[in-house]
Design a protein around this motif. Structure first.
Motif, PDB file in Angstrom:
ATOM      1  N   LYS A 191       0.762  -1.079  -0.094  1.00 24.78           N
ATOM      2  CA  LYS A 191       0.131   0.185  -0.130  1.00 24.78           C
ATOM      3  C   LYS A 191       0.986   1.271  -0.071  1.00 24.78           C
ATOM      4  N   ASN A 192       0.493   2.097  -0.887  1.00 17.25           N
ATOM      5  CA  ASN A 192       1.165   3.344  -0.879  1.00 17.25           C
ATOM      6  C   ASN A 192       1.164   4.295   0.218  1.00 17.25           C
ATOM      7  N   GLN A 193       2.280   4.621   0.693  1.00 21.48           N
ATOM      8  CA  GLN A 193       2.313   5.532   1.968  1.00 21.48           C
ATOM      9  C   GLN A 193       1.648   6.912   1.808  1.00 21.48           C
ATOM     10  N   VAL A 194       1.649   7.170   0.450  1.00 20.60           N
ATOM     11  CA  VAL A 194       0.801   8.657   0.236  1.00 20.60           C
ATOM     12  C   VAL A 194      -0.634   8.085  -0.711  1.00 20.60           C
ATOM     13  N   GLU A 195      -1.570   8.841  -0.173  1.00 15.85           N
ATOM     14  CA  GLU A 195      -2.828   8.832  -1.172  1.00 15.85           C
ATOM     15  C   GLU A 195      -3.359  10.046  -1.282  1.00 15.85           C
ATOM     16  N   CYS A 212      -4.354  14.977   0.429  1.00 20.64           N
ATOM     17  CA  CYS A 212      -3.291  14.041   0.507  1.00 20.64           C
ATOM     18  C   CYS A 212      -3.416  13.623   1.936  1.00 20.64           C
ATOM     19  N   ASN A 213      -3.451  12.055   1.975  1.00 23.54           N
ATOM     20  CA  ASN A 213      -3.319  11.393   3.427  1.00 23.54           C
ATOM     21  C   ASN A 213      -2.154  10.646   3.373  1.00 23.54           C
ATOM     22  N   TYR A 214      -1.509  10.658   4.426  1.00 23.01           N
ATOM     23  CA  TYR A 214      -0.091   9.919   4.477  1.00 23.01           C
ATOM     24  C   TYR A 214       0.099   8.992   5.677  1.00 23.01           C
ATOM     25  N   THR A 250      -3.953  14.078  11.962  1.00 24.54           N
ATOM     26  CA  THR A 250      -4.805  13.257  11.381  1.00 24.54           C
ATOM     27  C   THR A 250      -3.891  12.717  10.114  1.00 24.54           C
ATOM     28  N   LYS A 251      -2.470  13.235  10.053  1.00 22.25           N
ATOM     29  CA  LYS A 251      -1.915  12.999   8.799  1.00 22.25           C
ATOM     30  C   LYS A 251      -2.460  13.259   7.395  1.00 22.25           C
ATOM     31  N   GLN A 252      -3.004  14.532   7.266  1.00 17.20           N
ATOM     32  CA  GLN A 252      -3.721  14.937   6.214  1.00 17.20           C
ATOM     33  C   GLN A 252      -3.015  16.457   5.718  1.00 17.20           C
ATOM     34  N   SER A 253      -3.104  16.573   4.381  1.00 21.76           N
ATOM     35  CA  SER A 253      -2.839  17.816   3.707  1.00 21.76           C
ATOM     36  C   SER A 253      -3.761  18.009   2.787  1.00 21.76           C
ATOM     37  N   SER A 254      -3.864  19.541   2.365  1.00 24.18           N
ATOM     38  CA  SER A 254      -4.747  19.913   1.404  1.00 24.18           C
ATOM     39  C   SER A 254      -3.960  21.047   0.604  1.00 24.18           C
ATOM     40  N   LEU A 255      -4.228  20.979  -0.596  1.00 25.47           N
ATOM     41  CA  LEU A 255      -3.844  22.033  -1.503  1.00 25.47           C
ATOM     42  C   LEU A 255      -5.162  22.801  -1.977  1.00 25.47           C
TER      43      LEU A 255
END
Lengths: 114, 114
Positions: free
Chosen positions: A1-5, A23-25, A70-75
Motif C-alpha cells: 500500500k502506498n504511503q501517500v494517497e 493528501c493522506n499519508y 490526522t496525517k492529512q494535507s490539502s492544496l
C-alpha cells in the motif's frame, strides 16, 4: 500500500473557480510535506514545503494546509487559471531518512477549462 | 526553470538495447537522484548519488546503473531494455542529503521501448 494517497485522482474545473486537493499519508516519523506541480511531460516544480509545526503555507494562489495529527494535507487553488492544468504531487519525507526515501503520491490531475 | 537539464528529451529504443540518459545538476548541488515515472503514476526512486558515490537505491534491478562525475553531473544507464522501461525519467538535484533539502527536477527524458 502506498504511503501517500491523493484524492481525487482527477478533476475538471471551470476557469475562475476554486478547488481543493487532498493528501493522506502514513509516513512516520514525519519530517516534512511538499506539494509539487507537474505540467504534462515536464519535471515537477516545488510549490510549498511544510514541517510538523506549520499548518498553512501560501504561494500565490496556492495554499497548502497540514494536520500532522490526522496525517492529512490539502492544496487549495484559488481563482483557477488555464495554466493551473497540471498534476499536483504530494511528497512526504520521514524524519532522519534523508531525501533519498521520499514517499510520492500518484498526483491529482487537474484540468481547468474556459 | 530549475537549472537542471537532461538529455536527450525523447528517445526511442527497441527491446534488448542499452540506453544512457544524462543530467546536469543545478550549480552548487552535489546530490543527484533519478526517478522513473510511468504514465499517470508518481515518480519511483531509482537511486541517488552524492559526491560521486551511490547513496541509496530503490527497487530496481541491477541493469539500472548510474554514475556521477566530479562536476556532479550524472548518467543513468539501462541495459537489456524491456517494454516496461517505457517511462519519463527524471533527475533531481539538491544541495545535500537532508530531508529538508528541496529536490529540483529536470524536464525529464521520455523513453519509449518498442
Amino acid at each position: 500500500k502506498n504511503q501517500v494517497e491523493q484524492s481525487p485522482q482527477s478533476l475538471i474545473i471551470l476557469e475562475g473557480k476554486n478547488c481543493t486537493l487532498q493528501c493522506n499519508y502514513t509516513v512516520s516519523p514525519f519530517s516534512n510535506l511538499r506539494w509539487y506541480k507537474q505540467d504534462t511531460g515536464r519535471g515537477p516544480v516545488s510549490l510549498t514545503i511544510m514541517t510538523f509545526s506549520e499548518n498553512t503555507k501560501s504561494n500565490g494562489r496556492y495554499t497548502a494546509t497540514l494536520d500532522a495529527d490526522t496525517k492529512q494535507s490539502s492544496l487549495h487553488i484559488t481563482a483557477s487559471q488555464l495554466s493551473d492544468s497540471a498534476s499536483y504531487i504530494c511528497v512526504v519525507s520521514a524524519e532522519g531518512s534523508g531525501n533519498n526515501r521520499l514517499a510520492f503520491g500518484k498526483g491529482n490531475q487537474v484540468v481547468v477549462i474556459p | 526553470e530549475t537549472g537542471v537539464t537532461q538529455s536527450p528529451t525523447h528517445l526511442i529504443k527497441t527491446r534488448g538495447q542499452q540506453v544512457t540518459l544524462r543530467c546536469s545538476s543545478q550549480s552548487g548541488h552535489n546530490t543527484v537522484s533519478w526517478y522513473q515515472q510511468a504514465l499517470g503514476q508518481g515518480p519511483q526512486f531509482i537511486f541517488q548519488y552524492y559526491r560521486e558515490e551511490e547513496n541509496g537505491r530503490g527497487n530496481f534491478p541491477p541493469r539500472f546503473s548510474g554514475l556521477q562525475f566530479p562536476n556532479y553531473s550524472s548518467e543513468l544507464n539501462v541495459n537489456a531494455l524491456e517494454l516496461d522501461d517505457s517511462a519519463l525519467y527524471l533527475c533531481a538535484s539538491s544541495a545535500g542529503l537532508g530531508s529538508g533539502e528541496t529536490q529540483y527536477f529536470g524536464p525529464g527524458t521520455r523513453l519509449l521501448v518498442l
